[in-house]
Design an enzyme around this catalytic site. Structure first.
Site, mmCIF file in Angstrom:
data_model
loop_
_atom_site.group_PDB
_atom_site.id
_atom_site.type_symbol
_atom_site.label_atom_id
_atom_site.label_comp_id
_atom_site.label_asym_id
_atom_site.label_seq_id
_atom_site.Cartn_x
_atom_site.Cartn_y
_atom_site.Cartn_z
ATOM 1 N N ASN A 1 -48.788 48.060 24.495
ATOM 2 C CA ASN A 1 -47.798 48.614 25.427
ATOM 3 C C ASN A 1 -47.051 47.453 26.092
ATOM 4 O O ASN A 1 -47.607 46.759 26.931
ATOM 5 C CB ASN A 1 -48.539 49.455 26.484
ATOM 6 C CG ASN A 1 -47.626 49.924 27.602
ATOM 7 O OD1 ASN A 1 -46.400 49.891 27.477
ATOM 8 N ND2 ASN A 1 -48.214 50.356 28.705
ATOM 9 N N TRP A 2 -45.797 47.273 25.691
ATOM 10 C CA TRP A 2 -45.033 46.125 26.199
ATOM 11 C C TRP A 2 -44.481 46.354 27.609
ATOM 12 O O TRP A 2 -43.940 45.446 28.213
ATOM 13 C CB TRP A 2 -43.887 45.799 25.256
ATOM 14 C CG TRP A 2 -44.330 45.243 23.930
ATOM 15 C CD1 TRP A 2 -45.618 44.997 23.536
ATOM 16 C CD2 TRP A 2 -43.501 44.870 22.832
ATOM 17 N NE1 TRP A 2 -45.629 44.491 22.255
ATOM 18 C CE2 TRP A 2 -44.353 44.406 21.799
ATOM 19 C CE3 TRP A 2 -42.118 44.889 22.604
ATOM 20 C CZ2 TRP A 2 -43.856 43.950 20.569
ATOM 21 C CZ3 TRP A 2 -41.621 44.442 21.387
ATOM 22 C CH2 TRP A 2 -42.485 43.975 20.387
ATOM 23 N N LYS A 3 -44.543 47.567 28.096
ATOM 24 C CA LYS A 3 -44.004 47.905 29.425
ATOM 25 C C LYS A 3 -42.543 47.438 29.542
ATOM 26 O O LYS A 3 -41.817 47.474 28.569
ATOM 27 C CB LYS A 3 -44.883 47.306 30.516
ATOM 28 C CG LYS A 3 -46.363 47.596 30.311
ATOM 29 C CD LYS A 3 -47.165 47.279 31.519
ATOM 30 C CE LYS A 3 -48.639 47.373 31.189
ATOM 31 N NZ LYS A 3 -49.475 47.389 32.358
ATOM 32 N N HIS B 1 -49.108 57.366 31.287
ATOM 33 C CA HIS B 1 -49.618 56.044 31.701
ATOM 34 C C HIS B 1 -49.733 56.022 33.227
ATOM 35 O O HIS B 1 -48.907 56.628 33.923
ATOM 36 C CB HIS B 1 -48.671 54.943 31.218
ATOM 37 C CG HIS B 1 -49.247 53.574 31.391
ATOM 38 N ND1 HIS B 1 -49.205 52.912 32.585
ATOM 39 C CD2 HIS B 1 -49.907 52.762 30.526
ATOM 40 C CE1 HIS B 1 -49.805 51.732 32.451
ATOM 41 N NE2 HIS B 1 -50.236 51.622 31.204
ATOM 42 N N GLU C 1 -48.933 53.933 35.348
ATOM 43 C CA GLU C 1 -47.721 53.474 36.052
ATOM 44 C C GLU C 1 -46.704 54.607 36.165
ATOM 45 O O GLU C 1 -45.977 54.691 37.152
ATOM 46 C CB GLU C 1 -47.150 52.227 35.335
ATOM 47 C CG GLU C 1 -48.038 51.013 35.605
ATOM 48 C CD GLU C 1 -48.038 49.963 34.523
ATOM 49 O OE1 GLU C 1 -47.139 49.972 33.659
ATOM 50 O OE2 GLU C 1 -48.964 49.116 34.530
ATOM 51 N N GLU D 1 -57.882 54.568 30.739
ATOM 52 C CA GLU D 1 -57.400 53.354 31.386
ATOM 53 C C GLU D 1 -57.688 53.411 32.887
ATOM 54 O O GLU D 1 -56.900 54.002 33.651
ATOM 55 C CB GLU D 1 -55.894 53.208 31.170
ATOM 56 C CG GLU D 1 -55.502 53.042 29.722
ATOM 57 C CD GLU D 1 -54.231 52.225 29.578
ATOM 58 O OE1 GLU D 1 -54.249 51.243 28.850
ATOM 59 O OE2 GLU D 1 -53.224 52.568 30.226
ATOM 60 N N SER E 1 -56.977 45.269 30.767
ATOM 61 C CA SER E 1 -57.312 43.839 30.664
ATOM 62 C C SER E 1 -58.125 43.501 29.411
ATOM 63 O O SER E 1 -59.031 42.661 29.451
ATOM 64 C CB SER E 1 -58.048 43.373 31.932
ATOM 65 O OG SER E 1 -57.195 43.521 33.059
ATOM 66 N N GLY F 1 -53.834 45.302 34.139
ATOM 67 C CA GLY F 1 -53.050 44.147 34.582
ATOM 68 C C GLY F 1 -53.732 43.315 35.661
ATOM 69 O O GLY F 1 -53.094 42.473 36.283
HETATM 70 C C1 PEP Z 1 -51.750 48.969 30.010
HETATM 71 O O1 PEP Z 1 -50.781 48.851 30.732
HETATM 72 O O2 PEP Z 1 -51.850 49.993 29.321
HETATM 73 C C2 PEP Z 1 -52.762 47.910 29.996
HETATM 74 C C3 PEP Z 1 -53.925 48.193 29.511
HETATM 75 O O3 PEP Z 1 -52.401 46.691 30.538
HETATM 76 P P1 PEP Z 1 -53.274 45.326 30.539
HETATM 77 O O4 PEP Z 1 -53.875 45.167 29.159
HETATM 78 O O5 PEP Z 1 -52.306 44.248 30.852
HETATM 79 O O6 PEP Z 1 -54.344 45.504 31.574
#
Ligand code: PEP
Length: 259
Positions: free
Chosen positions: A9-11, A103, A105, A175, A219, A181
């Site tokens: 997931n590049w966001k 997600h 976010e 998640e 992470s 993050g």
């Molecule tokens: C995500 O945003 O789905 C995610 C898992 O981010 P990160 O790997 O940076 O924690």
């Protein structure tokens, strides 16, 4: 060895130029994995909308192992007066087969409700796209003992209206919000517990017979991949930060597979 799904997931990262550079690097880094990509390893990337077409073109031009393509969000209506939104036909035109839905976010920063997430999930399934349905608790919810109640609500509101066949076509992504993050992943045991619980819940809703794929996200990187991906109920990883460079992204699989 089980099939691993590695989804990036590049966001809100990666311009068109950076996207093309990613795929050039991917072609080199994925060569040693040619025998497993599309078989034991399913890789997918989720660029921002502005890079989705370029990503689709780059993928179509690849000679070696290529990732699948996904979008980070969609609207549930096919078209209309929804300023700033992007529809399912628009992302399909770019070559997307997957869509991240719900997600944290989107839930927490943009206020997406369980009801909206359910509508998006249903629309993706109706169009033949694979929803990657995200759910997970905040730190406060975990610490106050409400994590499973919250996740049960998030999952059931999206899944209860669906048939067993539809439940089997979703990829689920646990998640925990506190792990996204932050550099602080859930432990392998914490992630395993939730993923195993999720599978039971999904099987219950489907009245058995569904072999749901459940990913862990939060992470994930090469250094913790082996521990997490070796857990029996974890079928792969949804990766943010470490997915922005092809090398660190694919290293997550090699760290697991070489173990
Ligand atoms: C995500 O945003 O789905 C995610 C898992 O981010 P990160 O790997 O940076 O924690």
């Amino acid at each position: 060895m089980k099939k691993i799904r590695l989804y990036g997931n590049w966001k809100m990262n990666m311009t068109r130029g950076e996207t093309l550079a990613f795929f050039a690097e991917f072609e080199k880094s994925a060569k040693p994995l040619a025998a497993v990509v599309g078989k034991a390893l399913e890789v997918a990337v989720f660029p921002p909308f502005t890079a989705l077409w370029a990503a689709g073109e780059a993928i179509r031009a690849m000679e070696g192992p290529a990732p699948l393509l996904g979008a980070q969000n969609v609207h549930f209506e096919p078209k209309g007066a929804f300023t700033g939104e992007v529809s399912i036909p628009m992302v399909e035109e770019c070559g997307a087969t997957h869509v991240i839905i719900g997600h944290s976010e989107r839930r927490h920063i943009f206020g997406e409700s369980d009801g909206l997430i359910a509508q998006k999930t249903k629309a993706c399934l109706a169009a033949g796209l694979t929803p990657v349905l995200c759910y997970g608790e905040t730190l406060e919810e975990r610490e106050s003992g409400r994590a499973f109640e919250v996740m049960g609500r998030q999952l059931c509101s999206a899944l209860e209206p669906l048939s067993a066949d539809e439940l089997g076509r979703i990829v689920y992504a646990y998640e925990p919000v506190w792990a996204i993050g932050t550099g602080k992943s859930a432990t392998a045991d914490e992630a395993q517990e939730v993923c195993a619980w999720s599978k039971e819940l999904i099987a219950g809703l489907a009245k058995g017979g569904v072999d749901a794929a459940v990913l862990y996200g939060g992470s994930v990187k090469g250094a913790n991949a082996k521990e997490l991906l070796s857990m029996e109920a974890i079928d792969g990883a949804l990766v943010g930060g470490a997915s922005l460079k092809a090398e660190s992204f694919l290293e997550i699989y090699t760290a697991y597979a070489e173990a």
